[in-house]
Design a protein around this motif. Sequence first.
Motif, PDB file in Angstrom:
ATOM      1  N   THR A   1       6.853   8.670   8.023  1.00 18.52           N
ATOM      2  CA  THR A   1       5.608   9.340   7.660  1.00 18.52           C
ATOM      3  C   THR A   1       4.920   8.623   6.512  1.00 18.52           C
ATOM      4  O   THR A   1       3.705   8.388   6.543  1.00 18.52           O
ATOM      5  CB  THR A   1       5.888  10.802   7.280  1.00 18.52           C
ATOM      6  OG1 THR A   1       6.468  11.477   8.399  1.00 18.52           O
ATOM      7  CG2 THR A   1       4.615  11.514   6.864  1.00 18.52           C
ATOM      8  N   ALA A   2       5.699   8.247   5.492  1.00 20.69           N
ATOM      9  CA  ALA A   2       5.120   7.581   4.318  1.00 20.69           C
ATOM     10  C   ALA A   2       4.485   6.248   4.701  1.00 20.69           C
ATOM     11  O   ALA A   2       3.363   5.940   4.269  1.00 20.69           O
ATOM     12  CB  ALA A   2       6.192   7.376   3.256  1.00 20.69           C
ATOM     13  N   ASP A   3       5.171   5.449   5.515  1.00 18.43           N
ATOM     14  CA  ASP A   3       4.616   4.147   5.889  1.00 18.43           C
ATOM     15  C   ASP A   3       3.391   4.287   6.784  1.00 18.43           C
ATOM     16  O   ASP A   3       2.409   3.546   6.642  1.00 18.43           O
ATOM     17  CB  ASP A   3       5.685   3.297   6.581  1.00 18.43           C
ATOM     18  CG  ASP A   3       6.552   2.537   5.585  1.00 18.43           C
ATOM     19  OD1 ASP A   3       6.419   2.784   4.371  1.00 18.43           O
ATOM     20  OD2 ASP A   3       7.380   1.718   6.023  1.00 18.43           O
TER      21      ASP A   3
ATOM     22  N   ILE B   1      -0.368   2.979   5.812  1.00 17.62           N
ATOM     23  CA  ILE B   1      -1.160   2.082   6.650  1.00 17.62           C
ATOM     24  C   ILE B   1      -2.486   2.727   7.026  1.00 17.62           C
ATOM     25  O   ILE B   1      -3.542   2.076   7.033  1.00 17.62           O
ATOM     26  CB  ILE B   1      -0.363   1.684   7.915  1.00 17.62           C
ATOM     27  CG1 ILE B   1       0.762   0.720   7.538  1.00 17.62           C
ATOM     28  CG2 ILE B   1      -1.257   1.071   8.964  1.00 17.62           C
ATOM     29  CD1 ILE B   1       0.288  -0.606   6.978  1.00 17.62           C
ATOM     30  N   ARG B   2      -2.454   4.012   7.317  1.00 16.98           N
ATOM     31  CA  ARG B   2      -3.695   4.736   7.622  1.00 16.98           C
ATOM     32  C   ARG B   2      -4.668   4.646   6.446  1.00 16.98           C
ATOM     33  O   ARG B   2      -5.871   4.410   6.612  1.00 16.98           O
ATOM     34  CB  ARG B   2      -3.389   6.204   7.914  1.00 16.98           C
ATOM     35  CG  ARG B   2      -2.789   6.457   9.283  1.00 16.98           C
ATOM     36  CD  ARG B   2      -3.858   6.374  10.318  1.00 16.98           C
ATOM     37  NE  ARG B   2      -3.401   6.793  11.632  1.00 16.98           N
ATOM     38  CZ  ARG B   2      -3.951   6.400  12.752  1.00 16.98           C
ATOM     39  NH1 ARG B   2      -4.977   5.566  12.721  1.00 16.98           N
ATOM     40  NH2 ARG B   2      -3.507   6.795  13.905  1.00 16.98           N
ATOM     41  N   GLY B   3      -4.145   4.838   5.241  1.00 14.43           N
ATOM     42  CA  GLY B   3      -5.004   4.805   4.062  1.00 14.43           C
ATOM     43  C   GLY B   3      -5.514   3.419   3.739  1.00 14.43           C
ATOM     44  O   GLY B   3      -6.630   3.246   3.238  1.00 14.43           O
TER      45      GLY B   3
ATOM     46  N   TYR C   1      10.821  -1.114   7.799  1.00  9.52           N
ATOM     47  CA  TYR C   1      12.237  -0.755   7.879  1.00  9.52           C
ATOM     48  C   TYR C   1      12.437   0.755   8.057  1.00  9.52           C
ATOM     49  O   TYR C   1      13.555   1.235   8.206  1.00  9.52           O
ATOM     50  CB  TYR C   1      12.930  -1.228   6.598  1.00  9.52           C
ATOM     51  CG  TYR C   1      14.429  -1.128   6.569  1.00  9.52           C
ATOM     52  CD1 TYR C   1      15.222  -1.961   7.348  1.00  9.52           C
ATOM     53  CD2 TYR C   1      15.069  -0.216   5.736  1.00  9.52           C
ATOM     54  CE1 TYR C   1      16.604  -1.895   7.303  1.00  9.52           C
ATOM     55  CE2 TYR C   1      16.454  -0.138   5.684  1.00  9.52           C
ATOM     56  CZ  TYR C   1      17.216  -0.979   6.466  1.00  9.52           C
ATOM     57  OH  TYR C   1      18.594  -0.912   6.410  1.00  9.52           O
ATOM     58  N   ALA C   2      11.358   1.516   8.033  1.00  3.03           N
ATOM     59  CA  ALA C   2      11.459   2.979   8.071  1.00  3.03           C
ATOM     60  C   ALA C   2      12.273   3.457   9.266  1.00  3.03           C
ATOM     61  O   ALA C   2      12.021   3.055  10.403  1.00  3.03           O
ATOM     62  CB  ALA C   2      10.060   3.587   8.117  1.00  3.03           C
ATOM     63  N   HIS C   3      13.240   4.321   9.007  1.00  6.73           N
ATOM     64  CA  HIS C   3      14.085   4.846  10.084  1.00  6.73           C
ATOM     65  C   HIS C   3      14.390   6.324   9.900  1.00  6.73           C
ATOM     66  O   HIS C   3      14.976   6.947  10.769  1.00  6.73           O
ATOM     67  CB  HIS C   3      15.388   4.050  10.181  1.00  6.73           C
ATOM     68  CG  HIS C   3      16.115   3.911   8.877  1.00  6.73           C
ATOM     69  ND1 HIS C   3      15.757   2.977   7.932  1.00  6.73           N
ATOM     70  CD2 HIS C   3      17.164   4.585   8.363  1.00  6.73           C
ATOM     71  CE1 HIS C   3      16.568   3.079   6.892  1.00  6.73           C
ATOM     72  NE2 HIS C   3      17.418   4.057   7.119  1.00  6.73           N
ATOM     73  N   HIS C   4      14.031   6.884   8.770  1.00  5.56           N
ATOM     74  CA  HIS C   4      14.157   8.313   8.491  1.00  5.56           C
ATOM     75  C   HIS C   4      12.753   8.909   8.584  1.00  5.56           C
ATOM     76  O   HIS C   4      11.773   8.248   8.231  1.00  5.56           O
ATOM     77  CB  HIS C   4      14.748   8.492   7.089  1.00  5.56           C
ATOM     78  CG  HIS C   4      15.019   9.910   6.697  1.00  5.56           C
ATOM     79  ND1 HIS C   4      14.023  10.788   6.342  1.00  5.56           N
ATOM     80  CD2 HIS C   4      16.191  10.600   6.590  1.00  5.56           C
ATOM     81  CE1 HIS C   4      14.565  11.953   6.029  1.00  5.56           C
ATOM     82  NE2 HIS C   4      15.872  11.867   6.174  1.00  5.56           N
ATOM     83  N   PRO C   5      12.602  10.143   9.059  1.00  6.18           N
ATOM     84  CA  PRO C   5      11.257  10.708   9.227  1.00  6.18           C
ATOM     85  C   PRO C   5      10.390  10.654   7.975  1.00  6.18           C
ATOM     86  O   PRO C   5       9.182  10.418   8.069  1.00  6.18           O
ATOM     87  CB  PRO C   5      11.545  12.160   9.639  1.00  6.18           C
ATOM     88  CG  PRO C   5      12.877  12.113  10.288  1.00  6.18           C
ATOM     89  CD  PRO C   5      13.655  11.056   9.559  1.00  6.18           C
TER      90      PRO C   5
ATOM     91  N   PRO D   1       0.817  -1.210   0.000  1.00  6.23           N
ATOM     92  CA  PRO D   1       0.000   0.000   0.000  1.00  6.23           C
ATOM     93  C   PRO D   1       0.855   1.266   0.000  1.00  6.23           C
ATOM     94  O   PRO D   1       2.036   1.240   0.344  1.00  6.23           O
ATOM     95  CB  PRO D   1      -0.785  -0.121   1.306  1.00  6.23           C
ATOM     96  CG  PRO D   1       0.162  -0.830   2.226  1.00  6.23           C
ATOM     97  CD  PRO D   1       0.889  -1.810   1.342  1.00  6.23           C
ATOM     98  N   GLY D   2       0.242   2.359  -0.386  1.00  2.00           N
ATOM     99  CA  GLY D   2       0.895   3.653  -0.245  1.00  2.00           C
ATOM    100  C   GLY D   2       1.351   4.257  -1.554  1.00  2.00           C
ATOM    101  O   GLY D   2       1.806   3.570  -2.466  1.00  2.00           O
ATOM    102  N   ARG D   3       1.228   5.574  -1.600  1.00  2.00           N
ATOM    103  CA  ARG D   3       1.587   6.323  -2.797  1.00  2.00           C
ATOM    104  C   ARG D   3       3.061   6.177  -3.140  1.00  2.00           C
ATOM    105  O   ARG D   3       3.455   6.093  -4.301  1.00  2.00           O
ATOM    106  CB  ARG D   3       1.245   7.798  -2.537  1.00  2.00           C
ATOM    107  CG  ARG D   3       0.969   8.592  -3.763  1.00  2.00           C
ATOM    108  CD  ARG D   3       0.291   9.923  -3.426  1.00  2.00           C
ATOM    109  NE  ARG D   3      -0.552  10.320  -4.545  1.00  2.00           N
ATOM    110  CZ  ARG D   3      -1.802   9.922  -4.703  1.00  2.00           C
ATOM    111  NH1 ARG D   3      -2.348   9.113  -3.816  1.00  2.00           N
ATOM    112  NH2 ARG D   3      -2.498  10.301  -5.754  1.00  2.00           N
ATOM    113  N   HIS D   4       3.930   6.152  -2.108  1.00  2.00           N
ATOM    114  CA  HIS D   4       5.363   6.108  -2.393  1.00  2.00           C
ATOM    115  C   HIS D   4       5.764   4.789  -3.032  1.00  2.00           C
ATOM    116  O   HIS D   4       6.634   4.765  -3.913  1.00  2.00           O
ATOM    117  CB  HIS D   4       6.174   6.374  -1.123  1.00  2.00           C
ATOM    118  CG  HIS D   4       5.937   5.440   0.007  1.00  2.00           C
ATOM    119  ND1 HIS D   4       4.703   5.243   0.575  1.00  2.00           N
ATOM    120  CD2 HIS D   4       6.784   4.631   0.708  1.00  2.00           C
ATOM    121  CE1 HIS D   4       4.789   4.379   1.553  1.00  2.00           C
ATOM    122  NE2 HIS D   4       6.043   3.969   1.648  1.00  2.00           N
TER     123      HIS D   4
END
Length: 464
Positions: A344-346, A350-352, A336-340, A282-285
């Motif tokens: 935010t993207a992940d 998930i919210r979407g 794996y997200a570790h940069h802001p 999921p997600g735009r990115h």
Amino acid sequence: MAPAVPTTMDRPHFIGIGGAGMSGIAKILAQRGAKVAGSDAKDSATARALRELGATVHIGHAAGHLAEDASCVVVSSAIRAENPELAAAAERGIPVVHRSDALAALMTDARAIAVAGTHGKTTTTSMLAVSLTALGLDPSYAIGGDLAGPGTNARHGSGEIFVAEADESDRSFHKYAPEVAIILNVELDHHANYASMEEIHESFATFVGRIRPGGTLVISADHAGARELTARIAGQYDVRVVTYGEAEDADVRVLDVSPRGLTSEVTALLDGREVTFGVSVPGRHYAHNAVAALAAGTALGVPTDELAAALGEFTGVGRRLQLKGEANGVQVIDSYAHHPTEMTADLEAIRGAAAGSRVLVVFQPHLFSRTQELGTEMGTALALADASVVLDIYPAREDPIPGVTSAMIIDAARAAGADVRHETTMAAVPEAIAGMARPGDLVLTMGAGDVTDLGPKILARLND
């Protein structure tokens, strides 16, 4: 028939052979017939997979692990000078090869696609590896994470294409000479090696200059840092520039991204035609990553429609919004997200994808230097979750920096209105989450360190 192994790498010894980047090169060399050996701090599934390929893997670091007939020692930037195996190599006059030089040598005779950017490299490289394999092109690939399907981060293929993740963190991507390069985004990170955005732009410009004459650069039209880089390198190199994104002036235009639960569907305009295909995460990115992969493969001559359909074969990569399981109505997902920006993207993805569900995060900061520079932004990102547990900083290759602790993130998160608590031990987290979670919730274990190990433990506790 496997390409010849360079003479200096026919009997390589890898220090830190279990690492994502190092293990991939070791696997390809083993598959090409090299006598591979190495060492790592602890045993792992990766070490076992290497042994199955015929490699000798020692646990722990000791001078005696370096074989008498070793032709070279392969290291990454994380290996310190006092490592006993590196010291033994110096004493014996054995050549020391940086990981990036080894990978560059493996790509020499291939049609290479190198994927760069501050975020999204592993996913995009994986998308290309899976889709090109699905089309029967049998590419070689070296990736910074394990593919969900094949379950490996690297493979020697019989085809002419080699897809590689190009790491900017230590400027090692300057060693590669790809036919096609992707730059997904350009942001300030890896603060121990880059002091400013100016240095980042200079480094990425050097990477662009390494593209083979007549080759192609695929670069984001939406990301401010990427747009600035495009302007800076205009007319400097014999390279065709293809921009992609939602911007009206993008050469490959993203027209729509539609959520489909934990997947999405993307429509892009390429060469005057609309192409619609599915993306399994999921997600735009992630949808944008898929469009970058589509543009790169098309630049290499792969038919657009066939590649778009094959991109739907991608089933994810380890640690990139990877579903670890469900217990008592609670799903546990690893990020794996570790940069802001990644966090935010992940969280937005998930919210979407799961509207109406509460999102709980277990976040482990990665690196003291990154926390020092971006701790406030990390805390702000956590405000997107309903509640968070923040662990102590995972140091990786760094020594502590006085005054830099998880408290910086926690204070910023609370200032942004977040519900956040601190746990100093990993062992306490499953119980903490069990006390917070209820049916319908989503739990994200987030970070680049060993926070990933908590997923199964949280699931086991939720099942109690």
